[in-house]
Design a protein around this motif. Structure first.
Motif, PDB file in Angstrom:
ATOM      1  N   GLU A   1      -5.626  15.353 -28.144  1.00 23.23           N
ATOM      2  CA  GLU A   1      -5.739  15.184 -27.095  1.00 23.23           C
ATOM      3  C   GLU A   1      -6.119  13.992 -26.372  1.00 23.23           C
ATOM      4  N   TYR A   2      -5.074  13.180 -25.061  1.00 21.87           N
ATOM      5  CA  TYR A   2      -5.663  12.416 -24.649  1.00 21.87           C
ATOM      6  C   TYR A   2      -7.040  12.672 -23.784  1.00 21.87           C
ATOM      7  N   TRP A   3      -8.148  11.812 -24.421  1.00 26.03           N
ATOM      8  CA  TRP A   3      -9.390  12.115 -23.666  1.00 26.03           C
ATOM      9  C   TRP A   3      -9.624  12.620 -21.910  1.00 26.03           C
ATOM     10  N   ASN A   4     -10.490  13.451 -22.046  1.00 19.31           N
ATOM     11  CA  ASN A   4     -10.728  13.797 -20.257  1.00 19.31           C
ATOM     12  C   ASN A   4      -9.197  13.728 -19.349  1.00 19.31           C
ATOM     13  N   ARG A   5      -7.870  14.268 -19.972  1.00 23.40           N
ATOM     14  CA  ARG A   5      -6.609  13.875 -19.124  1.00 23.40           C
ATOM     15  C   ARG A   5      -6.006  14.353 -19.905  1.00 23.40           C
ATOM     16  N   PRO A   6      -6.146  16.223 -19.257  1.00 25.74           N
ATOM     17  CA  PRO A   6      -5.454  17.067 -19.627  1.00 25.74           C
ATOM     18  C   PRO A   6      -3.547  16.695 -19.351  1.00 25.74           C
ATOM     19  N   GLU A   7      -3.992  16.005 -18.314  1.00 28.18           N
ATOM     20  CA  GLU A   7      -2.539  16.781 -17.471  1.00 28.18           C
ATOM     21  C   GLU A   7      -1.660  15.432 -18.464  1.00 28.18           C
ATOM     22  N   LYS A   8      -2.053  14.353 -18.945  1.00 26.01           N
ATOM     23  CA  LYS A   8      -1.034  13.921 -19.643  1.00 26.01           C
ATOM     24  C   LYS A   8      -0.744  14.195 -20.947  1.00 26.01           C
ATOM     25  N   THR A   9      -1.810  14.931 -21.423  1.00 31.86           N
ATOM     26  CA  THR A   9      -1.523  15.319 -22.512  1.00 31.86           C
ATOM     27  C   THR A   9      -0.656  16.564 -22.880  1.00 31.86           C
ATOM     28  N   GLU A  10      -0.463  17.124 -22.131  1.00 31.77           N
ATOM     29  CA  GLU A  10       0.825  18.192 -21.714  1.00 31.77           C
ATOM     30  C   GLU A  10       1.941  17.337 -21.333  1.00 31.77           C
ATOM     31  N   ALA A  11       1.640  15.864 -20.841  1.00 29.26           N
ATOM     32  CA  ALA A  11       3.048  15.868 -20.184  1.00 29.26           C
ATOM     33  C   ALA A  11       3.511  14.996 -21.557  1.00 29.26           C
ATOM     34  N   THR A  12       3.004  15.257 -22.817  1.00 32.59           N
ATOM     35  CA  THR A  12       3.718  15.034 -24.175  1.00 32.59           C
ATOM     36  C   THR A  12       3.709  15.703 -24.993  1.00 32.59           C
ATOM     37  N   ARG A  13       4.123  17.477 -24.807  1.00 25.73           N
ATOM     38  CA  ARG A  13       4.056  18.788 -25.392  1.00 25.73           C
ATOM     39  C   ARG A  13       5.383  18.830 -24.706  1.00 25.73           C
ATOM     40  N   ILE A  14       6.543  19.093 -25.197  1.00 28.91           N
ATOM     41  CA  ILE A  14       7.494  20.793 -24.534  1.00 28.91           C
ATOM     42  C   ILE A  14       7.725  21.608 -26.016  1.00 28.91           C
ATOM     43  N   GLY A  15       7.360  22.701 -25.693  1.00 27.53           N
ATOM     44  CA  GLY A  15       7.637  23.644 -26.819  1.00 27.53           C
ATOM     45  C   GLY A  15       6.109  23.309 -27.840  1.00 27.53           C
ATOM     46  N   GLU A  16       6.676  23.408 -29.124  1.00 26.40           N
ATOM     47  CA  GLU A  16       6.991  23.302 -30.573  1.00 26.40           C
ATOM     48  C   GLU A  16       6.821  21.566 -30.791  1.00 26.40           C
ATOM     49  N   TRP A  17       6.653  20.782 -29.894  1.00 22.94           N
ATOM     50  CA  TRP A  17       7.078  19.221 -30.169  1.00 22.94           C
ATOM     51  C   TRP A  17       6.232  18.393 -29.568  1.00 22.94           C
ATOM     52  N   HIS A  18       5.811  17.746 -30.108  1.00 15.55           N
ATOM     53  CA  HIS A  18       5.089  16.400 -29.323  1.00 15.55           C
ATOM     54  C   HIS A  18       5.948  15.170 -28.814  1.00 15.55           C
ATOM     55  N   LEU A  19       6.292  14.434 -28.445  1.00 15.46           N
ATOM     56  CA  LEU A  19       7.125  13.943 -27.947  1.00 15.46           C
ATOM     57  C   LEU A  19       6.407  12.777 -27.906  1.00 15.46           C
ATOM     58  N   THR A  20       7.486  11.869 -28.600  1.00 14.53           N
ATOM     59  CA  THR A  20       6.599  10.244 -28.513  1.00 14.53           C
ATOM     60  C   THR A  20       6.822   8.961 -27.814  1.00 14.53           C
ATOM     61  N   GLY A  21       7.811   9.438 -26.696  1.00 11.73           N
ATOM     62  CA  GLY A  21       7.910   8.860 -25.757  1.00 11.73           C
ATOM     63  C   GLY A  21       9.322   7.507 -26.209  1.00 11.73           C
ATOM     64  N   ASP A  22       9.586   7.279 -27.286  1.00 10.53           N
ATOM     65  CA  ASP A  22      10.585   6.546 -28.648  1.00 10.53           C
ATOM     66  C   ASP A  22      11.703   6.916 -27.837  1.00 10.53           C
TER      67      ASP A  22
END
Length: 542
Positions: free
Chosen positions: A406-427
């Motif tokens: 997770e992003y420390w103390n930033r659950p909304e930022k953590t969730e923004a990197t996720r879609i389904g079973e994937w972690h989105l890298t931003g690249d």
């Protein structure tokens, strides 16, 4: 010191082909997995050298795995005696010195969370990370004690300051006192591969730096890539000039080497010197090095034939390798492979090259590392895109030890990197028919300069604090040596001047870090803005 794959703590790639490795490799971390045990106590010969320490004054010291285990026991018990407990965060602001690694190892032994921080940080950058993480203690080199002092009072949870090569004054402890007071023996806490272990801060483009929380499984998760980019022969001696505050130094080289029971060279070089780099590689018979592209380009200006080198493979990342780098290594280093790697702080070492298994292709990052399920997906739906189509690079989260918790103390930022079973890298990237992955661009404004990642927002906020700045926009612009440099477009309150330019550069150097300052500043009467008043960075170069 050759190993076999029979030990479940070992993460090797004894396969006949890349295709076999991709098909058959599985993560097999035992119950009760602990990083410190893995890196120090599992080795059949604990008296094997682990660290060759080269000090600037010419002193040379060798630490075995037994030495590091014994010394980190002392640090662990001394920190616990000072009230640092399981889950507490401990900052580590130390260059390439033994005390850096010893503090991390000590924290992992009793369940604390270590926090690597750069000695290059100014008070604003350091203070934010200590406050945001809620660090309870910080181990700091004497060279940065003044910077720590500037932010101490703004860090309410900070209770203990331990100084390396100094201390003992006021309420400070010296690192030597930890070693003197600590116990020789130390039991390892109950942990597993999912237990929180380390927070590494990363710079983004739209807000303050975020703390990336990783678990105890993170470094073993880097090992298949380590084996690949060092051409499947992990027996050797390793070195990187990269600061031991970044995942590129810790995860790409230091801790994987210790997982495999191999020695690392440590040397607090300060400003990078290509001559010193070649000298260290020669002196310690370095066989594998992690060198950022900027460092390689600087080394290309030196006659390498005057050094008796043992280097067998080089890995590099942070920015794309140019054909000139590959040609130089082929001609000047007798065909030494330079293998590009790809990853990020949130999910590192997902893609790399291995000449033993497949040829490198200029411009490609390589192929997927066994153990990581990486795809190019539509970021809106998570659906995999056809071969050749550009989309967002994503990695399956489940069961992958390198994907952050997770992003420390930033659950909304953590969730923004996720879609389904994937972690989105931003690249953004694409794949081809033969399994090579091609990087296209970031989908944000992150700047990568000399291998360092710089969030433009953080630089902009510092510049806006200057009374002579009305508006500012920061971007990265191409640079032949550094890949990119930081450039600031400034709308001054009055007239722009060379004096103001120097003041602004100094301001960023002092408050953030030397690598973040804008090497170029362009004054403009006005800057392009959105209807809501935000600077349109993408329009700044028009």
């Amino acid at each position: 010191m050759t190993r076999t794959g029979t030990d479940p703590w070992y993460c090797g790639l004894e396969y006949d082909s890349y295709e076999q490795a991709r098909t058959e490799f599985e993560w097999d971390l035992p119950d009760g997995y602990n990083l410190a045990y893995d890196l120090l106590r599992k080795h059949p010969n604990p008296d094997w050298p682990a660290l060759f320490q080269a000090s600037p004054d010419g002193r040379r010291e060798t630490y075995t795995f037994r030495d590091l285990d014994r010394l980190s026991n002392r640090v662990a018990s001394a920190l616990e005696a000072r009230g640092i407990g399981r889950g507490d965060r401990v900052g580590v602001v130390v260059p390439q010195k033994p005390e850096n690694a010893l503090t991390h190892l000590a924290c992992w032994k009793f369940g604390a969370i270590s926090l690597p921080l750069s000695v290059l940080f100014g008070p604003e950058a350091l203070g934010h990370r200590l406050r945001d993480s809620g660090a309870k203690a910080v181990v700091a080199d004497a060279s940065v004690r003044e910077t720590v002092g500037e932010v101490e009072e703004t860090c309410p949870e900070l209770e203990a300051v331990v100084v390396v090569d100094g201390g003992g004054e006021g309420n400070d402890d010296s690192f030597e006192s930890l070693l003197d007071e600590g116990a020789e023996e130390c039991a390892i806490a109950e942990t597993d591969a999912e237990t929180p272990a380390i927070i590494i801060y990363t710079s983004g483009s739209t807000g303050p730096p975020k703390g990336v929380l990783h678990s105890h499984g993170v470094w073993v998760g880097h090992c298949p890539a380590f084996a690949m980019y060092f051409e499947l022969d992990v027996d050797g001696t390793y070195w990187t000039p990269a600061d031991w505050a970044w995942i590129g130094a810790l995860g790409d080289l230091l801790f994987p080497a210790w997982h495999y029971g191999q020695p690392v060279v440590g040397s607090p070089l300060g400003k990078f010197s290509p001559e010193e780099a070649f000298s260290l590689m020669e002196e310690f018979d370095v066989t594998g090095a992690f060198l950022p592209p900027t460092a390689i380009r600087m080394m290309m200006g030196i006659d390498s034939s005057t050094y008796d080198l043992s280097v067998e493979a080089i890995c590099s990342g942070g920015e794309p390798l140019t054909p000139e780098i590959l040609a130089w290594a082929d001609e000047e280093l007798d065909g030494t492979p330079v293998n590009e790697l790809y990853g990020q702080t949130e999910a590192n070492l997902l893609v790399t090259n291995c000449r033993e298994w497949f040829p490198a292709r200029a411009g490609s990052m390589g192929k997927l590392v066994p153990g990581h399920d990486v795809r190019v997906v539509d970021p809106e739906t998570g659906e995999e895109l056809p071969v050749g189509e550009v989309g967002e690079i994503a990695v399956r989260r489940e069961g992958d030890p390198v994907v952050f918790s997770e992003y420390w103390n930033r659950p909304e930022k953590t969730e923004a990197t996720r879609i389904g079973e994937w972690h989105l890298t931003g690249d953004l990237g694409s794949g081809d028919e033969e399994g090579y992955l091609w990087f296209k661009s970031r989908d944000d404004d992150l700047i990568i300069t000399s291998g360092y990642r710089v969030g433009p927002r953080e630089v902009e906020e510092v510049l806006l604090d200057h009374e002579a700045v009305a508006q500012v926009g920061v971007i990265g612009v191409p640079d032949e040596t550094r890949g990119e440099i930081v450039k600031a477009f400034v709308q001054p309150v009055g007239e722009g001047s060379e004096t103001l330019r120097e003041e602004l550069q100094d301001l960023v150097r002092e408050r953030l870090a030397a690598y973040e300052y804008p090497r170029e500043i362009e004054f403009r009467d006005e800057l392009p803005q959105t209807t809501t008043g935000k600077i349109r960075r993408k329009d700044l170069t028009d």
